[in-house]
Design a protein around this motif. Structure first.
Motif, PDB file in Angstrom:
ATOM      1  N   GLN A 118       0.722  -1.039  -0.256  1.00  0.00           N
ATOM      2  CA  GLN A 118       0.314  -0.245   0.260  1.00  0.00           C
ATOM      3  C   GLN A 118       0.591   1.324  -0.622  1.00  0.00           C
ATOM      4  O   GLN A 118       0.955   2.146  -0.836  1.00  0.00           O
ATOM      5  CB  GLN A 118      -1.363  -0.080   1.028  1.00  0.00           C
ATOM      6  N   THR A 119       1.830   1.060   0.422  1.00  0.00           N
ATOM      7  CA  THR A 119       3.103   2.164   1.110  1.00  0.00           C
ATOM      8  C   THR A 119       3.326   2.470  -0.539  1.00  0.00           C
ATOM      9  O   THR A 119       3.376   3.427  -1.159  1.00  0.00           O
ATOM     10  CB  THR A 119       4.156   2.231   1.569  1.00  0.00           C
ATOM     11  N   ALA A 120       3.969   1.279  -0.855  1.00  0.00           N
ATOM     12  CA  ALA A 120       3.978   1.508  -2.201  1.00  0.00           C
ATOM     13  C   ALA A 120       3.895   2.188  -3.405  1.00  0.00           C
ATOM     14  O   ALA A 120       3.795   2.871  -4.868  1.00  0.00           O
ATOM     15  CB  ALA A 120       4.938   0.677  -3.062  1.00  0.00           C
ATOM     16  N   ALA A 121       2.133   1.662  -3.661  1.00  0.00           N
ATOM     17  CA  ALA A 121       1.214   2.312  -4.348  1.00  0.00           C
ATOM     18  C   ALA A 121       1.341   3.551  -4.234  1.00  0.00           C
ATOM     19  O   ALA A 121       0.329   4.788  -5.105  1.00  0.00           O
ATOM     20  CB  ALA A 121      -0.632   1.343  -4.194  1.00  0.00           C
ATOM     21  N   HIS A 122       1.048   4.153  -2.953  1.00  0.00           N
ATOM     22  CA  HIS A 122       0.080   5.122  -2.425  1.00  0.00           C
ATOM     23  C   HIS A 122       1.876   6.371  -3.245  1.00  0.00           C
ATOM     24  O   HIS A 122       1.335   7.620  -3.599  1.00  0.00           O
ATOM     25  CB  HIS A 122       0.942   5.722  -0.921  1.00  0.00           C
ATOM     26  N   VAL A 123       2.544   6.298  -2.723  1.00  0.00           N
ATOM     27  CA  VAL A 123       3.685   7.130  -3.470  1.00  0.00           C
ATOM     28  C   VAL A 123       4.449   6.834  -5.079  1.00  0.00           C
ATOM     29  O   VAL A 123       4.768   7.949  -5.423  1.00  0.00           O
ATOM     30  CB  VAL A 123       5.500   6.658  -2.518  1.00  0.00           C
ATOM     31  N   ALA A 124       3.713   6.115  -5.943  1.00  0.00           N
ATOM     32  CA  ALA A 124       3.341   6.159  -6.955  1.00  0.00           C
ATOM     33  C   ALA A 124       2.370   6.563  -7.063  1.00  0.00           C
ATOM     34  O   ALA A 124       2.201   7.005  -8.657  1.00  0.00           O
ATOM     35  CB  ALA A 124       3.713   4.088  -7.894  1.00  0.00           C
ATOM     36  N   GLY A 125       1.417   7.572  -6.511  1.00  0.00           N
ATOM     37  CA  GLY A 125       0.571   7.796  -6.895  1.00  0.00           C
ATOM     38  C   GLY A 125      -0.889   6.673  -8.118  1.00  0.00           C
ATOM     39  O   GLY A 125      -1.749   7.298  -8.695  1.00  0.00           O
ATOM     40  N   ALA A 126      -0.802   5.526  -7.471  1.00  0.00           N
ATOM     41  CA  ALA A 126      -1.666   4.516  -7.712  1.00  0.00           C
ATOM     42  C   ALA A 126      -2.568   4.470  -7.674  1.00  0.00           C
ATOM     43  O   ALA A 126      -3.506   4.905  -7.542  1.00  0.00           O
ATOM     44  CB  ALA A 126      -0.638   3.394  -8.620  1.00  0.00           C
ATOM     45  N   ALA A 127      -2.773   5.531  -6.071  1.00  0.00           N
ATOM     46  CA  ALA A 127      -3.478   4.979  -5.083  1.00  0.00           C
ATOM     47  C   ALA A 127      -3.806   5.638  -3.941  1.00  0.00           C
ATOM     48  O   ALA A 127      -2.322   5.866  -3.658  1.00  0.00           O
ATOM     49  CB  ALA A 127      -4.264   3.904  -5.175  1.00  0.00           C
TER      50      ALA A 127
END
Length: 244
Positions: A118-127
């Motif tokens: 979830q952290t990776a998705a957030h910093v990527a701007g995905a979710a």
């Protein structure tokens, strides 16, 4: 984005997007910057990565065809194997690149996850990863409250499946895109975290925003079933052939 990296992203998308997956680029440094050192990815800060999500259409476009090809086989974790199959095809399509794959379910010997999806998705701007700290007036006291990602188009009707890393591709120029804050009000954030933590089985947290697509009833029945019963459910739905 430099032409060579843009071309690489197009190739990754070309392998995955027609099958109901979505990808977003990130730098390892963005991820490491918001986590304690024990969770850091052991790559240089400018290493290129892609977070891979499955959207509602993945079930029909990728999963059911994949399972159907495994005729008469009792396969374990069919969704995980389907995701692994498609991400492996990405790696095979790029023989000139070193590609490391980390799946969302993988854990280290100390039982920590290999990466925080979830952290990776957030910093990527995905979710957007909504957490307790995003609520100003915390109503939960001593209760443990887990955070959850919400996608701007699919709400909670998606899943984070893995991380593709390209250790030999450095992208110091890559610009970070902020995730869409689609649950902006205090009241809605409290409602979201309440539903996710205490009523997640009724699926309602996934509809915290108006969505463009959601899981079909067939898909909900599959993911709502205990893992041991899922293959039998696929047989009953005619997705796979029964043993004779």
């Amino acid at each position: 984005m430099e032409p060579s990296v843009a071309a690489l992203e197009r190739r990754v998308r070309g392998c995955l997007c027609d099958f109901g997956f979505e990808v977003s680029p990130l730098k390892v440094g963005w991820y490491n910057a918001v986590l304690q050192p024990s969770f850091h990815l052991r790559y240089s800060e400018d290493t290129l990565a892609f977070i891979v999500l499955s959207t509602p259409s993945m079930f029909d476009r990728a999963f059911k065809p994949f399972v159907d090809k495994q005729l008469l086989k009792k396969i374990n974790d069919p969704v995980d194997q389907c995701v692994s199959y498609h991400l492996s095809l990405v790696k095979e399509s790029l023989p000139d690149q070193r590609v490391d794959i980390i799946y969302d379910y993988e854990i280290l010997p100390n039982r920590k996850p290999k990466f925080l999806a979830q952290t990776a998705a957030h910093v990527a701007g995905a979710a957007y990863y909504y957490q307790r700290k995003d609520v100003r007036c915390d109503p939960w006291g001593e209760k443990k409250i887990y955070g959850v990602c919400i996608h701007p188009r699919y709400g909670g009707w998606f899943a984070i499946r893995g991380l593709l890393l390209f250790p030999d591709v450095q992208v110091p120029f890559l610009e970070q895109v902020a995730p869409v804050d689609c649950v902006a009000s205090e009241e809605k954030r409290i409602e979201l975290l309440e539903k996710f933590n205490f009523h997640w089985r009724d699926w309602s947290y996934r509809d915290i925003i108006e969505v463009k697509d959601r899981y079909s009833e067939e898909q909900k029945a599959y993911f709502g079933a205990p893992p041991a019963e899922r293959f039998k459910l696929l047989e009953l739905q005619g997705v796979v052939q029964r043993s004779v």
